[in-house]
Write an enzyme that holds these catalytic residues in place. Sequence first.
Site, PDB file in Angstrom:
ATOM      1  CB  THR A  13      -0.901  -0.003   1.251  1.00 33.26           C
ATOM      2  OG1 THR A  13      -1.678  -1.199   1.210  1.00 33.26           O
ATOM      3  CG2 THR A  13      -1.824   1.211   1.266  1.00 33.26           C
TER       4      THR A  13
ATOM      5  CB  CYS B 154      -4.462  -2.418   6.909  1.00 29.66           C
ATOM      6  SG  CYS B 154      -3.557  -3.731   6.108  1.00 29.66           S
TER       7      CYS B 154
ATOM      8  CG  ASN C 117      -7.589  -0.338   3.900  1.00 25.76           C
ATOM      9  OD1 ASN C 117      -8.510  -1.107   3.612  1.00 25.76           O
ATOM     10  ND2 ASN C 117      -6.354  -0.742   4.049  1.00 25.76           N
TER      11      ASN C 117
ATOM     12  CG  LEU D 227     -21.998   0.618   9.716  1.00 28.07           C
ATOM     13  CD1 LEU D 227     -23.396   0.827   9.155  1.00 28.07           C
ATOM     14  CD2 LEU D 227     -21.378   1.975  10.086  1.00 28.07           C
TER      15      LEU D 227
ATOM     16  CE  LYS E  74      -5.215  -1.647   1.049  1.00 32.09           C
ATOM     17  NZ  LYS E  74      -4.363  -2.771   1.209  1.00 32.09           N
TER      18      LYS E  74
HETATM   19  C1  UDX Z   1      -8.210  -4.468   6.573  1.00 28.12           C
HETATM   20  C2  UDX Z   1      -9.124  -4.353   5.335  1.00 28.12           C
HETATM   21  O1  UDX Z   1     -10.432  -4.857   5.654  1.00 28.12           O
HETATM   22  C3  UDX Z   1      -8.532  -5.114   4.154  1.00 28.12           C
HETATM   23  O2  UDX Z   1      -9.335  -4.934   3.011  1.00 28.12           O
HETATM   24  C4  UDX Z   1      -7.127  -4.579   3.920  1.00 28.12           C
HETATM   25  O3  UDX Z   1      -6.518  -5.250   2.851  1.00 28.12           O
HETATM   26  C5  UDX Z   1      -6.280  -4.714   5.172  1.00 28.12           C
HETATM   27  O4  UDX Z   1      -6.914  -4.016   6.249  1.00 28.12           O
HETATM   28  P1  UDX Z   1      -7.723  -6.304   8.465  1.00 28.12           P
HETATM   29  O5  UDX Z   1      -6.821  -5.272   9.055  1.00 28.12           O
HETATM   30  O6  UDX Z   1      -7.257  -7.696   8.317  1.00 28.12           O
HETATM   31  O7  UDX Z   1      -8.184  -5.823   6.985  1.00 28.12           O
HETATM   32  O8  UDX Z   1      -9.020  -6.370   9.379  1.00 28.12           O
HETATM   33  P2  UDX Z   1     -10.546  -5.921   9.319  1.00 28.12           P
HETATM   34  O9  UDX Z   1     -11.400  -7.124   9.347  1.00 28.12           O
HETATM   35  O10 UDX Z   1     -10.793  -4.954   8.238  1.00 28.12           O
HETATM   36  O11 UDX Z   1     -10.680  -5.210  10.750  1.00 28.12           O
HETATM   37  C6  UDX Z   1      -9.831  -4.119  11.125  1.00 28.12           C
HETATM   38  C7  UDX Z   1     -10.137  -3.666  12.511  1.00 28.12           C
HETATM   39  O12 UDX Z   1     -11.398  -3.018  12.559  1.00 28.12           O
HETATM   40  C8  UDX Z   1     -10.208  -4.771  13.574  1.00 28.12           C
HETATM   41  O13 UDX Z   1      -9.566  -4.326  14.742  1.00 28.12           O
HETATM   42  C9  UDX Z   1     -11.680  -4.978  13.798  1.00 28.12           C
HETATM   43  O14 UDX Z   1     -11.977  -5.464  15.078  1.00 28.12           O
HETATM   44  C10 UDX Z   1     -12.196  -3.568  13.608  1.00 28.12           C
HETATM   45  N1  UDX Z   1     -13.600  -3.525  13.174  1.00 28.12           N
HETATM   46  C11 UDX Z   1     -13.965  -4.052  11.970  1.00 28.12           C
HETATM   47  C12 UDX Z   1     -14.542  -2.899  13.966  1.00 28.12           C
HETATM   48  O15 UDX Z   1     -14.243  -2.390  15.049  1.00 28.12           O
HETATM   49  N2  UDX Z   1     -15.834  -2.841  13.516  1.00 28.12           N
HETATM   50  C13 UDX Z   1     -16.229  -3.343  12.321  1.00 28.12           C
HETATM   51  O16 UDX Z   1     -17.405  -3.232  11.978  1.00 28.12           O
HETATM   52  C14 UDX Z   1     -15.266  -3.979  11.523  1.00 28.12           C
END
Ligand code: UDX
Length: 429
Positions: free
Chosen positions: A124, A265, A213, A255, A209
Site C-alpha cells: 500500500t 492496515c 481502507n 458498522l 486502496k
Molecule cells: C483491513 C481491510 O479490511 C482489508 O481490506 C485490507 O486489505 C487490510 O486491512 P484487516 O486489518 O485484516 O483488513 O481487518 P478488518 O477485518 O478490516 O478489521 C480491522 C479492525 O477493525 C479490527 O480491529 C476490527 O476489530 C475492527 N472492526 C472491523 C470494527 O471495530 N468494527 C467493524 O465493523 C469492523
Amino acid sequence: MKIAIVGTGYVGTALSCGFAKKNHEVVCSDLDKDKIREINNGNLPFFEKDLGNFIKDSVSKGLLRGTTSTVDAVEGADVIFLAVDTPVGKDGEINLESIKEASKDIAKGLENNKSYSVVAVKSTVTPKTTEEVIIPVLEQSGKTLGEEIGVCVNPEFLREGTALNDFLNPDRIVIGELDQKSGDKLEQVYRDFDAPIMRTGLREAELIKCASNSLLATKISFINEIGNLCKKIDIDIYDIVDGVAMDSRIERSFLNSGAGFGGSCFPKDVRALIKNIKDKGEDASILEEVVNTNDRQKTRIVDQLDQEINISDSTVAILGLSFKPGTDDIRNSPAIDIISELKNKGARVKAYDPEAMANMRKEHGSIEYVKNYREALNNCDAALIVTDWPEFNKIDRGDLKSMNNPLIIEGRKLEYDIPDKSRKGITWP
Ligand code: UDX
C-alpha cells in the site's frame, strides 16, 4: 503462469498460497531466512487456520517455494508482485526503504529475464509512489519500460484471518496500469476469478486502496461516536445500526461498534493518507478525527471499569489480545493500550488469548498469561472482552461464580448466556 512474490509478510504469504491454489507456479522471496525456511517446510510464519492448512499442500506439490534471493525468484517470472511492508511513522510518512531495496533487487533479476514481465505493486502506497519512486528504480535494469517490462498497481483487500477466502472470492480486482500491455498481462493471472475487474491508471489504483481502507475506518469511528451516545442514554447501538442499515443506500458492514480498530492496515493507511492530503495543502480533518476518535475509543473500556470497581489493587482479566479474532497479530490491538492503562492504575492483569499470547509477551512481559478463559476469570475482580473470539461465547453462569466479582465489560459484542446484571457493553447497556 510463473509468479514471483517479493516479501513474505502477511500479504505476500497469503498471496503466495492463493496463487499456488490457482495452480500458478509461485516463488516467494524474503531476506528473512527463518521465514523462508518455515515456508519451505510447509509452515506459515504466523497463525491463520485456512492458510495453515493449505500451505503444506502447495509446497509438497511443488507449486510454492521460498528463496532468500529476489533475483532467483524473479528469474523467468511472468508477473512479479511487490509485497514488502510499508511502515508509517507517527507523522504519517511512509517509510519506502523496503520498497526501494526490493525494487533494486527486482531490477537486478529483470536484467537476466529474456521475455516480457510485469511488476505489480501490492504494497500500500500513496498516489504517485509507483511513478516517482518504483519505476525509476526498475528502469535501472536497463530494460525498456513498456516494451520489455510492464508495471501495474494491483491493490490488496485481504483481511487477516480470512485471507484465503478473500483472495478466492474478491469483490473486485483493481488493475492500475502503466499501459494496456501491462494490464493485459496482469489480467491473465486473474482469468478464472469470478469478480469484476476495474482497469485504471497507476495513481488511481493507489488511491483506491488508500481511500477504501480510510472509508472503512471512518465507518467504524462514526459508529463508535454514535455508540458512545447510545451508552449514555441506555440504548443498544446494535439496534440502531439494524435500523440505519435497512436503508438500501447504507451498507451494514463495518458498522460494528466496540473497542475500535487495530491491525496493520487501517491505523497506518489512514495516517498516510492524512499526510498525503495535507502535503498537497488540503484539509484532512475528517480523517484526523477518525484517528483521534479511535485512539480514545480503544481505552474507553478502562474508563467504564473505573466507574465500577477500584482498579488499583484489583485483578483484571483480559480476554482477547489480537486486534481481531482468527489471527495472532497484535499490531495496534486495543489490548496493548488497555493493559498499559490498567498497569498504570495499579491493577494486576491476567490475560488469555487462544493465539496471540506469545506476541503480547514481547509487548507486555510483566503480566500473567493463563491457559484458558476459565483460568483468567478465576478470582478476578472484573473481566474485559477485547477480542471477539468465538470461544468466549461459551462463557456461562458457572464461570461467573469463579470470579471475586461477577462483572464482564464487553469491548466487543458477544452472544453468551449470562445475566444482564453481570455484563456491560462498551456502547450498549
Ligand atoms: C483491513 C481491510 O479490511 C482489508 O481490506 C485490507 O486489505 C487490510 O486491512 P484487516 O486489518 O485484516 O483488513 O481487518 P478488518 O477485518 O478490516 O478489521 C480491522 C479492525 O477493525 C479490527 O480491529 C476490527 O476489530 C475492527 N472492526 C472491523 C470494527 O471495530 N468494527 C467493524 O465493523 C469492523
